[in-house]
Design a protein around this motif. Structure first.
Motif, PDB file in Angstrom:
ATOM      1  N   ILE A  52       8.834  -1.158   4.190  1.00 32.40           N
ATOM      2  CA  ILE A  52       7.279  -0.401   4.254  1.00 32.40           C
ATOM      3  C   ILE A  52       7.223   0.193   2.751  1.00 32.40           C
ATOM      4  O   ILE A  52       6.215   0.347   2.210  1.00 32.40           O
ATOM      5  CB  ILE A  52       7.120   0.442   5.319  1.00 32.40           C
ATOM      6  CG1 ILE A  52       6.902  -0.563   6.525  1.00 32.40           C
ATOM      7  CG2 ILE A  52       5.948   1.338   5.052  1.00 32.40           C
ATOM      8  CD1 ILE A  52       6.887   0.210   7.842  1.00 32.40           C
ATOM      9  N   VAL A  53       8.474   0.883   2.283  1.00 37.34           N
ATOM     10  CA  VAL A  53       8.484   1.695   1.114  1.00 37.34           C
ATOM     11  C   VAL A  53       8.474   0.630   0.007  1.00 37.34           C
ATOM     12  O   VAL A  53       7.494   0.929  -0.951  1.00 37.34           O
ATOM     13  CB  VAL A  53       9.746   2.355   1.109  1.00 37.34           C
ATOM     14  CG1 VAL A  53      10.077   3.035  -0.385  1.00 37.34           C
ATOM     15  CG2 VAL A  53       9.728   3.495   1.899  1.00 37.34           C
ATOM     16  N   ARG A  54       8.988  -0.405  -0.115  1.00 38.45           N
ATOM     17  CA  ARG A  54       8.951  -1.331  -1.344  1.00 38.45           C
ATOM     18  C   ARG A  54       7.397  -1.704  -1.250  1.00 38.45           C
ATOM     19  O   ARG A  54       7.090  -2.186  -2.346  1.00 38.45           O
ATOM     20  CB  ARG A  54       9.975  -2.433  -0.954  1.00 38.45           C
ATOM     21  CG  ARG A  54      11.205  -2.027  -1.383  1.00 38.45           C
ATOM     22  CD  ARG A  54      12.465  -3.126  -1.645  1.00 38.45           C
ATOM     23  NE  ARG A  54      12.425  -4.033  -0.463  1.00 38.45           N
ATOM     24  CZ  ARG A  54      13.061  -4.048   0.691  1.00 38.45           C
ATOM     25  NH1 ARG A  54      14.144  -3.378   0.581  1.00 38.45           N
ATOM     26  NH2 ARG A  54      13.106  -5.127   1.585  1.00 38.45           N
ATOM     27  N   CYS A  55       6.845  -1.994  -0.073  1.00 38.76           N
ATOM     28  CA  CYS A  55       5.367  -2.478  -0.264  1.00 38.76           C
ATOM     29  C   CYS A  55       4.397  -1.274  -0.541  1.00 38.76           C
ATOM     30  O   CYS A  55       3.243  -1.660  -0.217  1.00 38.76           O
ATOM     31  CB  CYS A  55       5.022  -3.258   1.166  1.00 38.76           C
ATOM     32  SG  CYS A  55       5.855  -4.814   1.507  1.00 38.76           S
ATOM     33  N   ARG A  56       4.891  -0.155  -0.754  1.00 39.67           N
ATOM     34  CA  ARG A  56       3.905   0.780  -1.048  1.00 39.67           C
ATOM     35  C   ARG A  56       3.229   1.297  -0.020  1.00 39.67           C
ATOM     36  O   ARG A  56       1.746   1.461  -0.142  1.00 39.67           O
ATOM     37  CB  ARG A  56       3.290   0.643  -2.288  1.00 39.67           C
ATOM     38  CG  ARG A  56       4.339   0.444  -3.456  1.00 39.67           C
ATOM     39  CD  ARG A  56       3.690   0.165  -4.791  1.00 39.67           C
ATOM     40  NE  ARG A  56       4.448  -0.076  -5.985  1.00 39.67           N
ATOM     41  CZ  ARG A  56       4.781   0.759  -6.951  1.00 39.67           C
ATOM     42  NH1 ARG A  56       4.532   2.031  -6.943  1.00 39.67           N
ATOM     43  NH2 ARG A  56       5.428   0.173  -7.848  1.00 39.67           N
TER      44      ARG A  56
END
Length: 63
Positions: A52-56
């Motif tokens: 989720i973090v990598r997908c912003r």
């Protein structure tokens, strides 16, 4: 599912602040999380939180 996860209840979890709305997901612990709304705080497996973090779409919250 990853055969390395033997005890689903032992999966490391973390707190995530959601930035954007998105549909539910199936965690590495095989539980359903979501659907999510902006500003939701969710405890979920760290592996899913990192995606989720990598997908912003969110940020890990350290407490």
């Amino acid at each position: 599912m990853d055969s390395k996860i033997k005890n689903k209840h032992l999966v490391d979890k973390t707190l995530v602040l959601v930035f954007k709305d998105f549909n539910q997901i199936i965690g590495v612990d095989e539980k359903i999380y979501g659907p999510f709304k902006s500003q939701d705080l969710v405890i979920m497996p760290k592996a899913n939180a990192n995606v989720i973090v990598r997908c912003r779409k969110g940020r890990i919250i350290e407490i």
